[in-house]
Design a protein around this motif. Structure first.
Motif, PDB file in Angstrom:
ATOM      1  N   UNK A 121      65.633 -56.873  14.482  1.00  0.00           N
ATOM      2  CA  UNK A 121      66.072 -56.559  15.222  1.00  0.00           C
ATOM      3  C   UNK A 121      67.286 -55.621  15.162  1.00  0.00           C
ATOM      4  N   UNK A 122      67.859 -55.269  15.583  1.00  0.00           N
ATOM      5  CA  UNK A 122      69.207 -53.960  15.949  1.00  0.00           C
ATOM      6  C   UNK A 122      70.942 -54.987  15.609  1.00  0.00           C
ATOM      7  N   UNK A 123      71.737 -54.600  14.891  1.00  0.00           N
ATOM      8  CA  UNK A 123      72.576 -55.181  15.141  1.00  0.00           C
ATOM      9  C   UNK A 123      72.864 -55.769  14.174  1.00  0.00           C
ATOM     10  N   UNK A 124      74.335 -57.103  13.818  1.00  0.00           N
ATOM     11  CA  UNK A 124      74.920 -57.316  12.553  1.00  0.00           C
ATOM     12  C   UNK A 124      74.200 -58.630  12.276  1.00  0.00           C
ATOM     13  N   UNK A 125      74.633 -59.409  11.020  1.00  0.00           N
ATOM     14  CA  UNK A 125      74.328 -60.081  11.004  1.00  0.00           C
ATOM     15  C   UNK A 125      74.309 -61.224  11.323  1.00  0.00           C
ATOM     16  N   UNK A 126      73.687 -62.271  11.792  1.00  0.00           N
ATOM     17  CA  UNK A 126      74.060 -63.558  12.098  1.00  0.00           C
ATOM     18  C   UNK A 126      72.593 -64.735  11.395  1.00  0.00           C
ATOM     19  N   UNK A 127      73.635 -66.296  12.135  1.00  0.00           N
ATOM     20  CA  UNK A 127      72.459 -66.905  11.268  1.00  0.00           C
ATOM     21  C   UNK A 127      71.437 -67.248  11.717  1.00  0.00           C
ATOM     22  N   UNK A 128      70.730 -66.831  12.671  1.00  0.00           N
ATOM     23  CA  UNK A 128      69.350 -66.474  13.132  1.00  0.00           C
ATOM     24  C   UNK A 128      68.290 -65.838  12.563  1.00  0.00           C
ATOM     25  N   UNK A 129      69.223 -65.064  11.463  1.00  0.00           N
ATOM     26  CA  UNK A 129      67.688 -63.987  10.620  1.00  0.00           C
ATOM     27  C   UNK A 129      67.409 -64.757  10.030  1.00  0.00           C
ATOM     28  N   UNK A 130      68.151 -65.626   9.182  1.00  0.00           N
ATOM     29  CA  UNK A 130      67.844 -66.286   7.877  1.00  0.00           C
ATOM     30  C   UNK A 130      66.958 -67.441   8.278  1.00  0.00           C
ATOM     31  N   UNK A 131      67.243 -68.241   9.540  1.00  0.00           N
ATOM     32  CA  UNK A 131      65.646 -69.341  10.547  1.00  0.00           C
ATOM     33  C   UNK A 131      64.637 -67.667  10.749  1.00  0.00           C
ATOM     34  N   UNK A 132      64.882 -66.554  10.793  1.00  0.00           N
ATOM     35  CA  UNK A 132      63.202 -65.933  11.632  1.00  0.00           C
ATOM     36  C   UNK A 132      62.786 -65.294   9.897  1.00  0.00           C
ATOM     37  N   UNK A 133      63.400 -65.220   9.124  1.00  0.00           N
ATOM     38  CA  UNK A 133      63.359 -64.691   7.954  1.00  0.00           C
ATOM     39  C   UNK A 133      62.083 -66.242   7.350  1.00  0.00           C
TER      40      UNK A 133
END
Length: 556
Positions: A121-133
């Motif tokens: 998804x768009x937007x800045x880097x958040x800690x949730x992207x690690x969990x999503x990956x």
């Protein structure tokens, strides 16, 4: 325009048109088909790579890919060989289609990677992207393992969009609400161990210090590395073979243009043949008519080319033949006319002597003898003329003096001139060398002098003159006779023709003397010129070469 030039121009036009049409066709056909072939090859390559990628993505393994390779090779005509990352060959279309494996082509191999790309998804880097990956890695691992199990079990596998663009594999029956029939391939729904998730999150956390593009690439690399043991590995695809003939050029347009060029050449040939054969056909018919005795046949000869000149030559030949035939008929008629009356007289006198009506006295015998001599003269003149015109009259050529020739002729006709009351003299400045037969030349000159004396009234004169000019000897016979009308001059040398129709054989000769004279002079490579004025007189001039003709000339 010359017929030869027209033929050459027409052939050149056909050749240039055929060459240009063939060159244009070849260039256009090759260019178009190269483009079509390149486009078709690109489509084939795109289809092969896409179908193989879709197979790996859907099936979760490369097991059973041989069927897809066989279908693609049959549909595209390409030779397809695939191998895995270690270089081990997985399938060869030549083997699958029961062909002898050929040497590989020279095109660069293609790489087909069926592993998915994450859609963040768009937007800045958040800690949730690690969990999503980490969650995506977990879901893909379970899904692709399930798909591979279904493939090996012979089940149909389908995919549908999933989390972060990760494909979700299901058995085909599940899409329509059916019951999955492979419990042995049931998905593991339990979550991965916390330590595994923490390890993934720790690795992905290293991507947070990068910008969006670098961050996404970093996360994709983590995803690829973590799923490498379960996902189907990229394939190396080799297309083509060394002896692959490629796509053949279509022959339809070539045949069409070649047919058009052939039709144009045929039409040009027909026009040419018509232009040639029409006058040739006319010439053939006219010559056949001439052979059958129709001497009045002529052909049209209006053109200025070779065919027109041929037609005019044929017409001149036909005119000559017709004139010759007419002269021959007139000759036979003239001979019959010349001989009929004296022979009838001789017959009458002889029959009267036989019947005792007349007595054979000296005067009658002298008259009959004179008549026989006259007929003998006509026959001798005819024989001389026939021999001369046939080119077999005998000549004994030697060097002679033209002055002596003239003087001899004057002496021979002195008695005749004196009896007619005509003055006859000769004028010669001095010796004039001449090459010819003295007897024949004297015969020709005597004919001219005899005619001059007979056509000159008492008290008149006949003069023989000799002159030398331009390497030619000119012997002139000039009289002061009655002259000849201009309309009669063209007929002077015709056989049995007399300028004065009232003259008989006794006063006008046989009518062959001038013809014989002209032929003798012509055989000496000379000519006779004539000029006359009524009431003034006539001038005949014999023009002869001084020297013997060269070795290339005809001498009889």
């Amino acid at each position: 325009m010359s017929f030869r030039v027209r033929v050459f121009a027409l052939i050149l036009l056909v050749a240039v048109a055929a060459t240009a049409a063939t060159a244009w066709l070849t260039l256009a056909q090759v260019t178009r088909q190269v483009r079509e072939s390149a486009a078709a090859d690109r489509q084939d390559v795109a289809r092969i790579t896409e179908d193989l990628r879709r197979y790996g993505e859907t099936q979760g393994t490369w097991d059973g890919v041989a069927g897809t390779v066989r279908t693609l090779a049959r549909d595209t005509g390409q030779r397809i060989r695939i191998s895995d990352g270690t270089g081990a060959q997985l399938a060869d279309s030549d083997v699958l289609l029961d062909r002898e494996p050929r040497a590989g082509g020279t095109t660069a191999p293609l790489l087909v990677d069926p592993r998915p790309e994450l859609s963040f998804p768009g937007g800045g880097f958040t800690s949730s992207l690690a969990k999503m990956t980490a969650s995506a890695i977990d879901q893909y691992t379970r899904s692709v393992t399930y798909a591979a199990c279904l493939t090996r079990a012979g089940r149909d596998v389908a995919v549908r969009p999933g989390y972060l663009g990760i494909p979700e594999h299901i058995e085909a029956g599940e899409q329509s609400g059916g019951t999955a029939g492979a419990n042995t391939c049931a998905k593991e729904e339990k979550a991965p161990p916390a330590a595994q998730r923490g390890n993934v999150e720790a690795v992905t956390a290293a991507c947070q210090r990068r910008n969006d593009a670098q961050r996404n690439a970093c996360l994709q690399r983590v995803f690829t590395e973590r799923t490498a043991t379960v996902a189907p590995q990229p394939l190396t695809v080799h297309l083509g073979a060394l002896d692959d003939a490629g796509r053949a050029l279509a022959i339809g347009p070539t045949v069409a243009v070649a047919s058009g060029v052939a039709a144009a050449a045929l039409a040009a040939a027909l026009l040419l043949s018509r232009a040639v054969l029409r006058p040739v056909r006319a010439l053939t018919g006219a010559s056949r008519g001439l052979g059958e005795g129709d001497l009045g046949r002529r052909v049209p000869a209006a053109g200025k080319d070779e065919m027109g000149e041929l037609g005019r030559s044929f017409n001149r030949m036909a005119d000559s033949l017709q004139a010759s035939e007419e002269r021959q008929r007139r000759l036979v008629g003239d001979i019959a006319h010349e001989l009929r009356t004296p022979l009838a007289n001789l017959r009458g006198y002889l029959e009267a002597l036989r019947d005792g009506v007349l007595q054979a006295d000296a005067e009658l015998l002298d008259s009959l003898h004179e008549e026989v001599l006259l007929q003998q003269r006509i026959v001798d003149d005819l024989q001389d003329l026939a021999l001369a015109e046939a080119g077999v009259l005998t000549y004994h050529r030697t060097e002679l003096d033209a002055r002596e020739l003239v003087e001899t002729c004057r002496t021979a006709h002195s008695a005749l001139a004196a009896a007619a009351g005509v003055s006859l003299d000769a004028v010669a400045p001095g010796p004039v060398a001449l090459h010819g037969d003295p007897g024949r030349l004297r015969q020709a000159l005597s004919n001219l002098v005899g005619n001059a004396v007979r056509h000159t009234a008492p008290g008149g004169s006949v003069r023989l003159e000799v002159a030398e000019r331009d390497e030619m000897v000119r012997i002139t016979v000039r009289d002061t006779g009655s002259g000849i009308p201009a309309a009669d001059l063209p007929h002077l040398f015709d056989r049995f023709w007399r300028a004065d129709a009232a003259r008989g054989r006794a006063t006008g000769g046989s009518g062959l003397g001038l013809s014989i004279a002209r032929q003798i002079v012509a055989d000496h490579h000379g000519a006779i010129e004539v000029a006359s004025e009524v009431g003034v007189g006539t001038v005949f001039t014999v023009v002869l070469p001084m020297r013997s003709p060269g070795p290339g000339s005809t001498v009889r």
